[in-house]
Design an enzyme around this catalytic site. Structure first.
Site, PDB file in Angstrom:
ATOM      1  N   CYS A 131     -26.490  45.734  85.938  1.00 45.24           N
ATOM      2  CA  CYS A 131     -25.419  45.400  85.004  1.00 45.24           C
ATOM      3  C   CYS A 131     -25.976  45.200  83.604  1.00 45.24           C
ATOM      4  O   CYS A 131     -26.510  44.135  83.288  1.00 45.24           O
ATOM      5  CB  CYS A 131     -24.698  44.138  85.486  1.00 45.24           C
ATOM      6  SG  CYS A 131     -23.393  43.627  84.381  1.00 45.24           S
ATOM      7  N   CYS A 134     -24.321  42.369  81.663  1.00 42.18           N
ATOM      8  CA  CYS A 134     -24.722  41.014  82.060  1.00 42.18           C
ATOM      9  C   CYS A 134     -26.117  40.684  81.511  1.00 42.18           C
ATOM     10  O   CYS A 134     -26.365  39.565  81.080  1.00 42.18           O
ATOM     11  CB  CYS A 134     -24.788  40.876  83.580  1.00 42.18           C
ATOM     12  SG  CYS A 134     -23.430  41.618  84.459  1.00 42.18           S
ATOM     13  N   ASP A 135     -27.023  41.646  81.561  1.00 46.02           N
ATOM     14  CA  ASP A 135     -28.437  41.332  81.346  1.00 46.02           C
ATOM     15  C   ASP A 135     -29.065  41.986  80.116  1.00 46.02           C
ATOM     16  O   ASP A 135     -30.167  41.614  79.718  1.00 46.02           O
ATOM     17  CB  ASP A 135     -29.253  41.783  82.575  1.00 46.02           C
ATOM     18  CG  ASP A 135     -28.739  41.139  83.860  1.00 46.02           C
ATOM     19  OD1 ASP A 135     -28.325  39.967  83.796  1.00 46.02           O
ATOM     20  OD2 ASP A 135     -28.748  41.799  84.909  1.00 46.02           O
TER      21      ASP A 135
END
Ligand code: NAP
Length: 308
Positions: A131, A134-135
């Site tokens: 992701c 997300c990261d």
């Protein structure tokens, strides 16, 4: 005893909840391991009608939840561990607790597919991620070379997003043309920070001994040639697998695990309906999942009305 239990809280689940809530059925939504579903891991959703400027995936899902709750849907955190659809009422085990339901709408969606490499799993959260939204902004990835694996819309989207952070983004694809939609492919191909690596697969993520990602070992599938590429992060975006393991043996699944609807949103079990990515390997869009959630809700409502 619940009238309607919706398993899953993505686009399909919340739309099913909205419709059954408005039919006064007070649906219980079991949120699952990823509340809001896969869309919460995306950045801007540009193809959901009604949002000309695009909408943040997390925000879209929060709005769907609020809308369903406004009409009486109830959200419960928890993961369904087992189901018994052999008799009615249906029984579900949710984090060890038993829930009984007259009807069930399965909207469990899909999860990220992995490469299936031992090194990939050993370095997960240590530079391997599924992701980018997300990261991607983590300090470890800043101004570093990054790798995205895949050739679909997700891979292009992740690569484009990562150009904000990485020094260069290598897009590794196993063929010589992208599967992505033309608009996404054109954006990726024309971005000077994205370098395409065609006809190649990742055979190892390095370096397990150092306990962090330092690069990948690549193999050209046409020539067989191997080479290494330095990078600080590997973002795997190679599609999805349906979250249907708990239904095996009770609901008809195809060879890839997707639920086979019997007719419309109905499954082979009377009173159990299905919607969204767990039964759709063709369209897999937020809007189609929402549409299927609506259909499943209408079917469930009609089923309950016919029982009374
Ligand atoms: P996808 O379209 O199924 O693409 C998966 C990609 O990964 C393909 O290029 C595939 O290669 C490759 N792949 C699969 N297994 C692999 C493996 N084991 N090793 C290496 N490569 C592998 O999945 P997606 O990109 O996640 O998209 C899913 C759906 O969501 C699509 O309908 C897409 O349009 C939609 N979506 C839309 C947007 C947007 O419009 N902004 C963004 C994200 C997703 P092959 O091409 O060789 O099969």
């Amino acid at each position: 005893m619940e009238k309607v239990v919706v398993i899953g809280s993505g686009c399909a689940g919340w739309t099913a909840a909205l419709y059954t809530a408005r039919a006064n059925l007070q649906p219980l939504v079991l949120m699952g391991g990823q509340p809001g579903g896969l869309l919460t891991t995306t950045s801007i959703v540009e193809n959901y009608p009604g949002f000309p400027e695009g909408v943040d995936g997390f925000e879209l899902m929060s709005r769907m939840q609020k809308q369903a709750e406004r009409f009486g849907a109830r959200a419960q955190f928890g993961t369904v561990e087992a189901v018994d659809f052999s008799k009615r009422p249906f029984a579900l085990t949710v984090d060890g607790e038993r829930v009984e339901a007259e009807t069930v709408i399965i909207a469990t969606g899909a999860g990220h597919r992995d490469l299936g490499l031992a090194s990939e799993h050993k370095l997960e959260t240590k530079g391997v991620t599924y992701c980018a939204t997300c990261d991607g902004a983590l300090p470890v990835f800043r101004n570093q070379p990054l790798v995205v694996v895949g050739g679909g819309d997700s891979a292009c989207e992740e690569a484009l997003y990562l150009t904000r952070f990485g020094s260069v983004v290598y897009l590794i694809h196993r063929r010589d043309s992208l599967r992505a939609s033309k608009i996404m492919a054109d954006r990726a191909l024309s971005n000077p920070k994205i370098k395409l690596v065609w006809d190649s697969v990742v055979t190892e993520v390095l370096d397990v001994k150092l306990d962090k990602v330092t690069g990948v070992r690549l193999k050209n599938v046409k020539t067989g040639a191997e080479n290494m590429l330095d990078c600080a992060g590997v973002f795997v975006a190679i599609g999805h697998v349906p979250n249907t393991r708990i239904f095996k043996g009770q609901i008809n699944l195809d060879e890839n695990g997707y639920i086979i609807p019997a007719q419309g949103a109905a499954t082979n079990v009377t009173g159990v309906f299905v919607a969204g990515d767990c039964s759709d390997h063709v369209y897999r869009q937020a809007i189609t999942a929402a549409g299927m959630g609506c259909a499943a809700a209408i079917e469930a409502e009609r089923f309950l009305a016919a029982q009374s």
